[in-house]
Scaffold this motif. Sequence first.
Motif, mmCIF file in Angstrom:
data_model
loop_
_atom_site.group_PDB
_atom_site.id
_atom_site.type_symbol
_atom_site.label_atom_id
_atom_site.label_comp_id
_atom_site.label_asym_id
_atom_site.label_seq_id
_atom_site.Cartn_x
_atom_site.Cartn_y
_atom_site.Cartn_z
ATOM 1 N N SER A 141 0.837 -1.200 0.000
ATOM 2 C CA SER A 141 0.000 0.000 0.000
ATOM 3 C C SER A 141 0.874 1.253 0.000
ATOM 4 C CB SER A 141 -0.940 -0.005 1.224
ATOM 5 O OG SER A 141 -1.854 -1.080 1.166
ATOM 6 N N PHE A 142 1.965 1.204 -0.726
ATOM 7 C CA PHE A 142 2.844 2.363 -0.813
ATOM 8 C C PHE A 142 2.127 3.502 -1.542
ATOM 9 C CE2 PHE A 142 6.273 -0.977 -0.567
ATOM 10 C CZ PHE A 142 6.771 -0.559 0.658
ATOM 11 N N SER A 143 2.489 4.705 -1.195
ATOM 12 C CA SER A 143 1.910 5.884 -1.839
ATOM 13 C C SER A 143 3.032 6.833 -2.249
ATOM 14 C CB SER A 143 0.928 6.577 -0.880
ATOM 15 O OG SER A 143 1.600 6.931 0.330
ATOM 16 N N GLY A 144 2.626 8.017 -2.765
ATOM 17 C CA GLY A 144 3.610 8.989 -3.213
ATOM 18 C C GLY A 144 3.714 9.026 -4.725
ATOM 19 N N GLU A 145 4.657 9.820 -5.210
ATOM 20 C CA GLU A 145 4.846 9.996 -6.643
ATOM 21 C C GLU A 145 6.176 9.410 -7.088
ATOM 22 O OE1 GLU A 145 4.379 14.067 -7.729
ATOM 23 O OE2 GLU A 145 2.306 14.198 -7.002
ATOM 24 N N LEU A 146 6.300 9.192 -8.391
ATOM 25 C CA LEU A 146 7.545 8.700 -8.953
ATOM 26 C C LEU A 146 8.587 9.816 -8.975
ATOM 27 C CD1 LEU A 146 6.410 6.533 -12.001
ATOM 28 C CD2 LEU A 146 7.387 5.722 -9.853
ATOM 29 N N PRO A 147 9.839 9.494 -8.692
ATOM 30 C CA PRO A 147 10.893 10.511 -8.758
ATOM 31 C C PRO A 147 11.320 10.762 -10.204
ATOM 32 C CG PRO A 147 11.856 8.417 -8.177
ATOM 33 C CD PRO A 147 10.365 8.190 -8.256
ATOM 34 N N SER A 148 11.849 11.942 -10.452
ATOM 35 C CA SER A 148 12.388 12.230 -11.787
ATOM 36 C C SER A 148 13.708 11.521 -12.011
ATOM 37 C CB SER A 148 12.577 13.740 -11.964
ATOM 38 O OG SER A 148 11.338 14.406 -11.956
#
Length: 1009
Positions: free
Chosen positions: A440-447
């Motif tokens: 259930s990880f969340s957050g955005e992808l890094p550049s």
Amino acid sequence: MTPPSPPHLLHILVFILVISGVSSQQFSASERTTLLNLKQSWGDPPSLANWNSTSSPCNSWPEVQCRNGSVIGLKLDSKLLIGTIPPFICDLSNLENVSLHDNYITGEFPRVFYNCSKLIELDISQNVFVGTLPDDIDRLSQLKTAEFGGNNFTGDIPPAIGNLSALTSLLLYQNLFNGTIPPEIGNLSNLETLGLAYNEFADPEIPSEFQKLNSLRYLWMPATNLVGKIPKSLSNLVNLELLDLSLNFLEGEIPPELFLFQKLDRMFLYKNSLSGRIPSVIQLLNLTQIDISMNNLTGSISDDFGKLQKLEVFNLYSNQFSGQIPASISQIPTLRIFRVFRNNLTGELPEEFGLHSKLESFEVSNNHLTGKLPENLCAGGSLTGVIAFSNNLTGEVPRSLESCDRVTTIQLYDNSFTGEIPSGIWTLLKISSLRLSGNSFSGELPSKVAWNLSRLEISNNKFSGRIPDGISSWVNMNVFKASNNMFSGEIPAEITTLSELTVLYLDGNSLSGELPSEIKSWNSLTTLNLARNKLSGQIPPSLASLQDLLELDLSENQFSGQIPPQLGNLRLTSLNLSSNKLTGRIPSSFDNMAYQNSFLNNPNLCSTSQISNLHNCFPKNSHSKKFSPKIIAMIIILSVFVLLAVVLFALFVFRDYQKKKPKRIRTTWKMTSFHKMDFTEANILSCMTEANVIGTGGAGKVYRIGVGPPRGYVAVKRIWNNKKLDPDQENEFTSEVQILGSIRHSNIVKLLCCLSSQNSKLLVYEYLVHQSLDKWLHGKKRKPEPGLVPGFVLDWPRRLQIAIGAAQGLCYMHHDCSPPIVHRDVKSSNILLDSEFNAKIADFGLAKILEKQKPGEGGMSSIVGSLGYFAPEYAYTTRINERIDVYSFGVVLLELVTGKEANDGDGDSNLAEWSWKHYGEGDSVAGALDPEINGYMEEMSTVFKLGLICTSTLPSSRPSMKDVLEILRRCNPLDELPEEMKQGREEFDVAPLLKRESYITSYQEIDDI
């Protein structure tokens, strides 16, 4: 007159030295002659070019050890020596040490050494000796080191070996011993090293007499067929440092006596002034490495393991242990390797792991563990891998992992982790594999991610936001799986610049907008899945430029317009464009039953032929208005007359034919199923058309036929003749049905059913989308043919995965089937690949069940198999055994590492002969490897050498498939090896089987075995 003075003392001394020098020169010349004769008898190898008649053996020949001007030692490891050991070797009368490790010396055990009266060290390991060890081997009475491993010795280990009372090291690993383990070995009171590994002893237990080996430091017995329980008597081996009983059939619990404190009831301390507590005595106090993995052991892991304060390697994986992991183990100050994966462990992980020692490997996957991941795993700065998938772990990923500069893989998938991934983990210095799916990880992808990150799996989580434009910097990304998250926005054009990308899954998100109209560098892409998003616009024709693409899924989106006809040029094995807003006629290449489920729920699509769920495309009669009604009526009347004439003529011809022709019975088919069927006979027979042909062989054609969900497709091999089956075809059909219909293994192709009629036989198999291995290895070198996969270069992890899978299939046939089955036609074109590149052995037309033969019966009547693959003994024997498959599989291994074809050598030589010549001439192994593969030098070199030993001319020199499989399993980088195959690469060295330029002679490095 002065009397003459006596001779000066100095003159006398000079005279004596001159005389003694002449004698010494004569003695040295004699030994030099013996050494030169040895060199000649061993094939005059180039490695001994410095041995000549002018130089001094003691000063100029590094392989020769001298004392007082006489030879006492020969160190001739890896010198490419051939032949036998000549009897005059003991003319070197002071010889004490002989090492002939890793050569090609043949013959039976060299009894000639009985004449070397001063011999104390003898190493003949890694050669090709045969026969049994002699019953009078105790004539080598002064021997301290006996290293006979890596040969072809058979039968029993003679009990007389227990009379060699001076022995400190006895290594008999990797032979063909199949008798019992002699209890007399327990008499060797000075023995420090005992290596019996990789022998198929006859269901032995560890002899109770081994408890007398009080000096023993290293007990190395993996893969020796051990049964029963771990004996309590091992607790007497108080000096033991390494205990390796892995890869056996041991059962029961670990005896608590191994680690039991023995408090002294009574101690006399008369006239002493000792102070403090009297220490208790612990068994196995010096143990540094324990490996009892891959057995059937049960029970819990004792808390007493924590009392082993010198323990470095702890391998208990692949057993049936239950209960919790004791906290005391995490407190061991020397612990480096901790592997307990594939058990039934429960409870939380001790939080002090990594806090007290420099932990290097932490593998706890496939258990039932709960709680959080320990915070201090990387506190020692040496951690290379965290593998904890398939548990019930919760909480967030510890931020301390951001400092793990040596970590190459983190595998936490299939748990219940939450929160965001600490930002530093994305850019760890050496990380190449990050697998986080099923949490259930969340957050955005890094550049930005680590420069060498090649595998990123984050499917089935709660990641959100846009796919960053900076994804173009992910230059080494090979596999990116991000299914079933909450990504939104458009798919950036920058993602198409990733030239190394082969697999892309973005299905099950909320992506919108149009696909990038220009595909820039997806030269290697084989799988593209964008299903279940909100993508719109037209399907870009540029997708047709992806010549390696095999699987395309754009279903459940909002694509509109026509399907680009250029897509028909791709050799797609899987296509799904269902549930969109597509219009017009489907491309002719897809207008057949093989793709009948590829276009569901597109009401404005039409088909011109067979696809039942689409409406027919009726061409518009745009020219009818140009003709008057009279002309149209005349055309219709004329057409009717012509049709009647044709029908009448056909009836007369047919009647005449029927009178002359004997009556025939209508063709009927008999269907025999071997698995649960989700299709009918009619599904198969109705689609046997040329449009569905994907291959042609000597017996007939192979078809790909769509049978609908859930199976999708099957492969059908047709064996036929215009009139009737010839005997060879009938035998092949019978053999294939007999064998495949009765065996089950994940690495052997499934025969679903067979259909037979009077003049035709159909074999129906599961369909494998990636087809055969040879097309992937050699396809681009050949003239294009239907079904040929384009010249995509298989990377090394995939090649090794394929080798392991094929080896598992053959190992099952040879060792787990009773009686064993020999394939007889192992080759790269008979190794098929599924969508994940898992290998399956196919084509059992020449296979043979090894029934017990009666005296005088031969195993075969003629040479069968394929040129370049069949073993050389075919030329002089009619009996077959499993070793012919080992030879053929060795050729496949050489294909995988060199990129060459089986018949691709120099001049008249094939690949196996070319490889042996290349290696025998001392050329660099690197020069033989496939130039299109970068990196992985060590693993590829090992597999190259394994291919060599598998293709040995002498059948008895070839390893069994069980041994081959074990070595291949240990060769794979930790982050690429599927968990079900993972066996602890850091603790294995192929030296016990392969001839290598360097070999571990010190058990200080035993963790590499």
